[in-house]
Scaffold this active site. Structure first.
Site, PDB file in Angstrom:
ATOM      1  N   ARG A 365       0.796  -1.228   0.000  1.00 31.18           N
ATOM      2  CA  ARG A 365       0.000   0.000   0.000  1.00 31.18           C
ATOM      3  C   ARG A 365       0.825   1.272   0.000  1.00 31.18           C
ATOM      4  NH1 ARG A 365      -2.638  -3.013   4.017  1.00 31.18           N
ATOM      5  NH2 ARG A 365      -4.088  -4.415   3.000  1.00 31.18           N
ATOM      6  N   VAL A 366       2.067   1.206   0.398  1.00 32.42           N
ATOM      7  CA  VAL A 366       2.849   2.448   0.427  1.00 32.42           C
ATOM      8  C   VAL A 366       4.138   2.390  -0.384  1.00 32.42           C
ATOM      9  CG1 VAL A 366       1.972   3.234   2.647  1.00 32.42           C
ATOM     10  CG2 VAL A 366       3.978   1.806   2.593  1.00 32.42           C
TER      11      VAL A 366
END
Ligand code: ATP
Ligand code: MG
Length: 502
Positions: A365-366
């Site tokens: 997600r990052v």
């Protein structure tokens, strides 16, 4: 002689009063009962949660339960040496482990004591094992890639320094393998590594240490081992102790990679402790705070802001699933705490696709923010191409007549899958990964026989790197494929393929 009772009672009273001054009864207690690594101690009414207690025979205990009359403590050592009636002293401090540079290259237990037979560890620094994670203002968003050397991960689920990425899958699907490869790949990249073995066999840990040594990775690594033969409290403490060692480096502004192998066994150890401490069981008999157990550990992995030195801890927790069930209690917990997961499946592993990463269920997600531009250039459509391929593949099983376009997608997908396979202990440099993906993406290998793709690709890399090393140097340094180099790479690849055809 006449005895004055009043005088005597005054004297006794005085003595008792003085005695109290000399001896603070709050700091000493006695063992009421002991068993299964748990001691119930009477008389420590000032004891704090998480405080270290001193038992006879140099055995430490950790306060886990505060009750009205007693405290419940877990024993970090041989519980057989403790018996009913033993005297227990408070230490008035929380548990700490030794930290610092001297720990590098060593194998230690959950208390930070060496178990590799290489002698004492000379270090002055130590840190408490359980601290509150840095707050929001002390952090910065992830911006530097942590190259794992596994093409599939670096392309599809890129990991940034300071990120927490879960490695999840059934037993024997190669979970440990990708974590160990990631450690091996940090050589010369200024990332210190910590491998935490929780509840594994001694032989497995010995094998991993041997492999790390073989690849010169022990120089910048610490191995913290709490094996299956050790009591549950040691397994419970191990990841926190290792995290404290990582924090020492992070606060010096360094980057650290920490692997928790694995948290399912950690949860099981904690469940055993909790049940023995008579805490009420919840779902799957785990105690209610098992989520907090892992969240307070994984929250400590972060990227610090520049004012705080800019250090980072990247965490790769590992969780084992049963029959691919990622919706079980512990897997869902850890999935929701981490910034993404790498999902490994038995089907892919048995089909020879290793690392057996399921591209559909794996996410990061990052890490995308930290991915290099060069990697983005070649990997941006990879996930969609793979998804297309999987869909077509399952569809094509029903019909025999396939049109040319479908066949093309199938062939291209197969080549991509082949390019993404990788042998164990052979992490690749970023330029190498970019080259492989570039060649595969542009379809240069689409007409090559399936079994020959991998070897031909390796050959192409060696050949083209030998002919134009400056291209790879530029990708390594500037982390982008320039237009000129893209053109050159295409020409070189065409040349190479023509050479193969003749
Ligand atoms: P466990 O559940 O027992 O901890 P695991 O999921 O950690 O297993 P590994 O021990 O990493 O799995 O790997 C299982 C086996 O697969 C090992 O024998 C390992 O050598 C092999 N293996 C792992 N990755 C690869 C790979 N990329 N290529 C070939 N073999 C591999
Ligand atoms: Mg393993």
């Amino acid at each position: 002689m006449k005895i004055n009772t009043g005088e005597i009672s005054a004297l006794i009273k005085q003595q008792i009063k003085d005695y109290k001054h000399k001896f603070d009864s709050n700091d000493v207690g006695t063992v009421v009962s002991v068993g299964d690594g748990i001691a119930i101690v009477y008389g420590l009414d000032q004891a704090m949660l998480g405080e270290l207690l001193l038992f006879p025979n140099d055995i430490y205990g950790l306060v886990m339960n505060l009750e009205r009359e007693n405290v419940g403590a877990v024993l970090l050592g041989d519980a057989n040496l403790i018996k009913e009636g033993d005297v227990v002293k408070r230490s008035k401090t929380v548990m700490r482990v030794p930290t610092g540079e001297a720990m590098l290259g060593r194998v230690v237990n959950a208390l930070g004591q060496p178990i590799d037979g290489l002698g004492e560890i000379e270090t002055k620094s130590s840190r408490p094992i359980d601290v509150i994670a840095p707050g929001v203002m002390e952090r910065k968003s992830v911006n530097t890639p942590l190259e794992t050397g596994t093409t599939m991960i670096d392309a599809i689920t890129p990991i940034g320094r300071g990120q927490r990425e879960l490695i999840i899958g059934d037993r024997q699907t190669g979970k440990t393998a990708i974590a160990v490869d990631a450690i091996i790949n940090q050589k010369g990249k200024n990332v210190l590594c910590i491998y935490v073995a929780i509840g594994q066999k001694n032989s497995t840990v010995a094998q991993i240490v041997a492999k790390l040594k073989e690849h010169d990775a022990m120089e910048y690594s610490i191995v913290v081992a709490a094996t299956a033969s050790e009591p549950a409290p040691m397994l419970y403490v191990a990841p926190y102790a290792a995290c404290a060692m990582a924090e020492e480096f992070m606060h010096q502004g360094k980057d650290v990679l920490i692997v928790y192998d694995d948290l399912s066994k950690h949860a099981v150890a904690y469940r055993a402790l909790s049940l023995l401490l008579k805490r009420s069981p919840g779902r799957e008999a785990y105690p209610g705070d098992v989520f907090y157990l892992h969240s307070r550990l994984l929250e400590r992995a972060c990227k610090l802001s520049d004012e705080n030195g800019g250090g980072s801890i990247t965490a790769l927790p590992i969780v084992e699933t049963q029959a691919g069930d990622i919706s079980a209690y512990i897997p869902t917990n850890v999935i929701s705490i981490t910034d993404g997961q790498i999902f490994l499946t038995t089907d892919l592993f048995n089909a020879g696709f290793r690392p057996a990463i399921d591209s559909g269920l794996s996410v990061s997600r990052v890490g995308g923010n930290a991915q290099t531009k060069a990697m983005k250039q070649v990997a941006k459509s990879l996930k969609i191409e793979l998804a297309n391929f999987q869909e077509m593949k399952s569809f094509s099983q029903f019909g025999s007549d396939l049109d040319k376009a479908t066949l093309q997608v199938l062939k291209h997908g197969e080549v991509l899958m082949r390019v993404l396979t990788q042998r164990q202990y052979e992490p690749k440099s970023m330029e190498h990964e970019v080259f492989d993906l570039f060649a595969a993406h542009h379809g240069y290998f689409d007409n090559v026989e399936y079994n020959k793709v991998r070897s031909l690709m390796d050959q192409a890399y060696v050949d083209i790197k030998g002919r134009a090393p400056e291209i790879f140097k530029q990708i390594e340094e500037e982390k982008v494929i320039s237009d000129a180099n893209e053109k050159k790479l295409k020409e070189l690849l065409e040349d190479f393929m023509k050479g193969q055809a003749n």
